[in-house]
Design an enzyme around this catalytic site. Sequence first.
Site, PDB file in Angstrom:
ATOM      1  N   LYS A 160      -6.812   2.018  -3.412  1.00 50.78           N
ATOM      2  CA  LYS A 160      -8.042   1.239  -3.618  1.00 50.78           C
ATOM      3  C   LYS A 160      -8.472   2.051  -4.964  1.00 50.78           C
ATOM      4  O   LYS A 160      -8.598   3.400  -4.718  1.00 50.78           O
ATOM      5  CB  LYS A 160      -9.007   1.289  -2.793  1.00 50.78           C
ATOM      6  CG  LYS A 160      -8.566   0.394  -1.365  1.00 50.78           C
ATOM      7  CD  LYS A 160      -9.667   0.571  -0.487  1.00 50.78           C
ATOM      8  CE  LYS A 160      -9.070  -0.173   0.903  1.00 50.78           C
ATOM      9  NZ  LYS A 160     -10.075   0.036   1.955  1.00 50.78           N
ATOM     10  N   ASP A 163      -4.894  -3.171  11.031  1.00 49.92           N
ATOM     11  CA  ASP A 163      -5.810  -1.894  10.477  1.00 49.92           C
ATOM     12  C   ASP A 163      -6.751  -1.407  11.774  1.00 49.92           C
ATOM     13  O   ASP A 163      -7.610  -2.101  11.934  1.00 49.92           O
ATOM     14  CB  ASP A 163      -6.550  -2.401   9.252  1.00 49.92           C
ATOM     15  CG  ASP A 163      -7.155  -1.190   8.478  1.00 49.92           C
ATOM     16  OD1 ASP A 163      -7.148  -0.277   9.025  1.00 49.92           O
ATOM     17  OD2 ASP A 163      -8.020  -1.600   7.488  1.00 49.92           O
ATOM     18  N   ASP A 177      -4.703   4.766   4.414  1.00 50.10           N
ATOM     19  CA  ASP A 177      -5.951   4.184   3.524  1.00 50.10           C
ATOM     20  C   ASP A 177      -7.194   5.182   3.351  1.00 50.10           C
ATOM     21  O   ASP A 177      -6.942   5.915   2.406  1.00 50.10           O
ATOM     22  CB  ASP A 177      -6.559   2.886   4.270  1.00 50.10           C
ATOM     23  CG  ASP A 177      -7.709   2.350   3.742  1.00 50.10           C
ATOM     24  OD1 ASP A 177      -8.185   2.922   2.739  1.00 50.10           O
ATOM     25  OD2 ASP A 177      -8.313   1.303   4.054  1.00 50.10           O
ATOM     26  N   LYS A 187      -8.078  -6.333  12.189  1.00 50.06           N
ATOM     27  CA  LYS A 187      -8.615  -5.116  12.445  1.00 50.06           C
ATOM     28  C   LYS A 187      -8.605  -4.895  13.928  1.00 50.06           C
ATOM     29  O   LYS A 187      -8.782  -5.935  14.714  1.00 50.06           O
ATOM     30  CB  LYS A 187     -10.426  -5.042  12.119  1.00 50.06           C
ATOM     31  CG  LYS A 187     -10.641  -5.264  10.509  1.00 50.06           C
ATOM     32  CD  LYS A 187     -10.186  -4.201   9.944  1.00 50.06           C
ATOM     33  CE  LYS A 187     -10.792  -4.064   8.459  1.00 50.06           C
ATOM     34  NZ  LYS A 187     -10.382  -2.683   7.629  1.00 50.06           N
TER      35      LYS A 187
HETATM   36 MG    MG Z   1      -8.041  -0.247   5.749  1.00 53.69          MG
END
Ligand code: MG
Length: 379
Positions: A271, A197, A247, A172
């Site tokens: 997702k 990310d 995302d 991250k």
């Molecule tokens: Mg992500």
Amino acid sequence: MTDWAAAGALAIEAVSLQEVSLPLVHPFVSSRGREIERRFWLVGVHAGGVAGWAESVAQEEPLYSEETHATLHQVVVAHLLPRLFAAPLAGPRAVAERLRPIRHHPMAKAALEMAVWDWYGRALGTSLAAWWGSMRTEVPAGVVMGMAASIPELVDTAGARAAEGYRRLKIKIQPGWDLEPLQALRQALPTMALWADANSAYTLGDVGHLAQLDRLGLGLIEQPLDPDDLLDHAALQRRLATPLCLDESIRSVANARHALQLGACRAINVKPGRVGGFGPALDIHALAYRAGVPLWCGGMLESGVGRAANLQLASLPGFTLPGDLSASSRYFTQDIIEPPFQLTAGGTLAVPAGPGIGVTPDAALVQRFSQGAVEWHRP
Ligand code: MG
């Protein structure tokens, strides 16, 4: 391929919502904050003596998308369940169609839609992966590391994950925690697939800074800009050599189509819980596959139930990049399925071969972490 019609129409008799709270092994820190437990709704769809299972992915605060753990429950109970109970469903694809009048709320819709897919898989005796025609029995595992207290600590953790067999590390990032930690990781693990990310922590004004990441040979940079900034992502992608991946921006099939048309990304993190369920995820898979854009399956710190669902999806041929698919012990000391997911010696996770998502929540373990359950019956 399985003929879903063999299971007939599904007249849902009852839907159960059990609130589960699983403590995380380590607090998980990203640019969105710090999580110490994973709280979700375990959704059960019951009919004909068969139960289909799914878990919700909305977080307690609307920091990832506008949906929350509480709004998801409210929307499911007040708006979605009456529509599902109103008439039998011709198949799992009928769920999205039935719920279409309700705007957005893809996580709420997905929690029910995915449980219906699982019900069908179990009723037909087939895993979802086999039903969808997937030939893969295992998928490469990747791991996400939250922000660490220091760079040496991050490098230590990364080394440990590499030793466990993970083939891809993602960290991250946010302004102030990006170039230096990534440089240190690249030095310590020169051949490791390394991703970053940002969870929307940057703006297009940071293009000069982000361009410095190009020399680190990152596999991708995920969601650098605001979820609604598809045009800005396209502009940023034109200025960077590193592939961008979206995302949070992809909450529907239409979002994916627009992103691909605009050149806003060169990879998509799918997702199923974020895009409205397996049906929309399959449609995004078809679009991206045709466009030659690689996919991978992200994670929302799911328990074994959501992890199994993700593994079914990640077995499809367009999912060519390692997902955020880790062993259960990476996040939880105790999962709600037995046995928990473990990494194979080859750094992969097996796609559960049983019917539906391939795993069943363990009633005693669910009870141990339960915060209460309610069941709604067809009127
Ligand atoms: Mg992500």
